[in-house]
Enzyme design. Sequence first.
Site, PDB file in Angstrom:
ATOM      1  N   HIS B 223       0.713  -1.276  -0.053  1.00 59.10           N
ATOM      2  CA  HIS B 223      -0.108   0.116  -0.085  1.00 59.10           C
ATOM      3  C   HIS B 223       0.980   1.182   0.283  1.00 59.10           C
ATOM      4  CE1 HIS B 223      -3.857   2.006  -0.242  1.00 59.10           C
ATOM      5  NE2 HIS B 223      -3.286   2.836   0.738  1.00 59.10           N
ATOM      6  N   TYR B 227       1.610   5.131  -2.630  1.00 61.07           N
ATOM      7  CA  TYR B 227       1.767   6.469  -2.224  1.00 61.07           C
ATOM      8  C   TYR B 227       3.058   6.936  -2.759  1.00 61.07           C
ATOM      9  CZ  TYR B 227      -2.644   6.895   0.111  1.00 61.07           C
ATOM     10  OH  TYR B 227      -3.826   6.852   0.127  1.00 61.07           O
ATOM     11  N   HIS B 374     -10.013   0.986 -10.777  1.00 60.54           N
ATOM     12  CA  HIS B 374      -9.491   1.932  -9.820  1.00 60.54           C
ATOM     13  C   HIS B 374      -8.243   2.211 -10.082  1.00 60.54           C
ATOM     14  CE1 HIS B 374      -8.928   3.910  -6.072  1.00 60.54           C
ATOM     15  NE2 HIS B 374      -7.811   2.869  -5.792  1.00 60.54           N
ATOM     16  N   PHE B 375      -7.239   1.250  -9.882  1.00 59.08           N
ATOM     17  CA  PHE B 375      -5.898   1.733 -10.145  1.00 59.08           C
ATOM     18  C   PHE B 375      -5.316   2.114 -11.337  1.00 59.08           C
ATOM     19  CE2 PHE B 375      -5.027  -2.880  -9.878  1.00 59.08           C
ATOM     20  CZ  PHE B 375      -4.543  -3.023 -11.198  1.00 59.08           C
ATOM     21  N   HIS B 376      -6.277   2.006 -12.467  1.00 56.48           N
ATOM     22  CA  HIS B 376      -5.992   2.431 -13.921  1.00 56.48           C
ATOM     23  C   HIS B 376      -6.245   3.947 -13.807  1.00 56.48           C
ATOM     24  CE1 HIS B 376      -4.678  -1.653 -15.182  1.00 56.48           C
ATOM     25  NE2 HIS B 376      -3.983  -0.865 -16.168  1.00 56.48           N
ATOM     26  N   ARG B 439     -10.603  -9.791 -11.944  1.00 58.07           N
ATOM     27  CA  ARG B 439      -9.353  -9.279 -12.134  1.00 58.07           C
ATOM     28  C   ARG B 439      -8.393 -10.343 -12.622  1.00 58.07           C
ATOM     29  NH1 ARG B 439      -5.985  -6.863  -7.284  1.00 58.07           N
ATOM     30  NH2 ARG B 439      -4.435  -6.025  -8.967  1.00 58.07           N
ATOM     31  N   ARG B 440      -7.336 -10.189 -13.322  1.00 61.94           N
ATOM     32  CA  ARG B 440      -6.050 -11.090 -13.349  1.00 61.94           C
ATOM     33  C   ARG B 440      -6.802 -12.311 -13.935  1.00 61.94           C
ATOM     34  NH1 ARG B 440      -2.344 -10.120  -8.241  1.00 61.94           N
ATOM     35  NH2 ARG B 440      -1.177  -8.508  -9.388  1.00 61.94           N
TER      36      ARG B 440
END
Lengths: 158, 549
Positions: B223, B227, B374-376, B439-440
């Site tokens: 995580h 950041y 989300h993380f794209h 996912r994946r």
Amino acid sequence: MHMHKFEKIWLIFGIGALLVFLTVLGVSAFYLGNQPPSCLATINPEKVDTTAPFNEPGLKKVEGKDWDYELVYVAQAFAYTPGDIEVPLGAKVKVIATTKDVIHGFEVAGTNINMMLEPGYISEFVTTFDKAGEYLILCNEYCGSGHHMMASKIKVVK
Amino acid sequence: MNTLNAKIDRRDGKLVMAHFYVAFIALAVGGLAGLLQTLVRSGKFQLPAGIGYYQILTVHGVVLGLVLTTFFIMGFQIAATSRTSGTLSNLQRKLGWIGFWVMTAGTLMAATMILLNKASVLYTFYAPLQAHFIYYLGLTLVVVGSWLDGAAVLGKYINWRKQNPGQPSPLITFMAVVNTMLWIVATIGVAATVLFQLLPWSLGLVDRVDVLISRTLFWYFGHPLVYFWLLPAYMAWYVVIPKVIGAKIFSDSLARLSFILFLLFSIPVGFHHQLMEPGIDPAWKFLQVVLTFLVVIPSLMTAFSLFATFESFGRSKGATGLFGWFKKLPWGDARFTVPFIGMLSFIPAGAGGLVNASHQLNQVVHNTIWVTGHFHLTLATAVVLTFFGISYWLVPHLTGRVLTKAMNKLAIYQGVLWAIGMTFMSGAMHAAGLLGAPRRSSFSEYGGAAQATEWIPYQIAQAVGGTILFIAIILMLYIFVNLAFFAPKGEEEFPIGEISDHAEKTPMVFENWKLWLGITVLLILFAYTIPFIDMIQNAPIGSKGYKLW
């Protein structure tokens, strides 16, 4: 340290919203009992087939518990045992699952059942099947070349 | 600020450019892998020559999530430090070069093992799937190399503080230092699982691995990793963007405070990636959920500060009305517009993040393609578009060239194309994820299941989006090559914002690292000690290695 008046208002509003949000999560978790699956029980992953309840996978009616049925699954690359299964509509079911080899996922699409199966640990989740239909169980944690073929089915019938 | 270099020393510039070459090669390779994945998942295309879906998935994750980000960030932070705190010493520069070569060697080792199909375990490792030991060793070298780069930045910061006693360090150097500290504290977790668990196990020195401990150490790192990606983008938003648009930095102290809060609250939160796991007590999961949400505070501060800068700039140009300032922003300048698209994407991205980290809502979306969507938005739009925005001025600044009008225009097209492609791809991922699509996972009809049939139109939309994004990547690579080798010679500015006259003097407490690192360590111990002891005491028998690909 000086803070602009508008920034103070913005942060008070934001932090207030955050507190309300976290309180909702906390009440839901500790008062209503909506905790994520965290069974904390362990098992020898090499002796799953001879350890109860995994020696008899499938649906079993139980008496004197908070749920009506126990639905036991054993996962291994790249299949779930049992395969397709029927559950009566409205039944309160405790799903109990573990894996014999690597990490697998256990997701019942269209429901809130979603757990990680990790070697050595038992995963459990109690739920009520209150909508009839066919639900796909699939592996949602990468487990190898057949990962996307790993599936099973729950039929909720009247 | 007697050490401020308007122009970065050539020798430091070479070191930074070396990092950027690797980063942009990674963009090309990883982008191609991403395109292939979306095409396979549409169900209309199969990979040639026996290449596996999970092999290119591993390439995509490693090359973009670890290589592109780490090389770009290390390069950018060295550049920012050299620009504002002065040219690196010979020793610091040498450390930087050793770091660069160690990282590059590690990348090549890991890449070779992935190409030989001996490491299709994804970048998250997922023991007891067992890759070749050279894969783990290669990724360890990437981390070790990044520590050497970090040491160069820390060394320069220490020099500056010694030469300027009692003065707050230059803002962007301070931010680079915070991010370096964050990275060092976070990577201890991944280094521990690799050195003490995965390497001995993959070398055959030990038979078994404790899966839960390995995952917990990984997510202790996993995580703060996000950041570590985000903070360099924030550096550009706080310090560079105000100068680009011709405004001043709203508040130096609040910018520093928000970075310190990110340092404190981004590490003791890994359990929110493990909410669905059986071996962790739910009360400890909840505690880390609460800590996770505390990053909302510095995020809100950042949003306020940015828009306050934009609005006060617009009003100083004579804007009236509630939103009149919006029109005064320099929309024709790619150095502003492309990162701005990234900022906008962070609004839905942050909202989705609140869903993911929620104790209960996570159950609906965990390991569905919603998370990929989300993380794209976070990494692959907000962060990456800001990195592109930085490249538009930093690359020509270092190579002694200029961003021409034609390239500037192309850069804006690139950003807009990215936004369109990502709207399709990430939007379709979010929607399909809510319906349960994992996912994946390679293309699958799941035995003709009715639910899986509903997901296929969304997967086609993802392929459309992925194709548009790949065109945007080609444009970006074209611009990079132009700025590195072909653009006309000249002077391109490295924009560093000045602090607003209304801002108050910055208190020195922000430079008190004993205090901030002390609180960081205490929070980590508080969040992890008891659950970690539980895991060890109640551990099941460990797992042997599997090669199932």
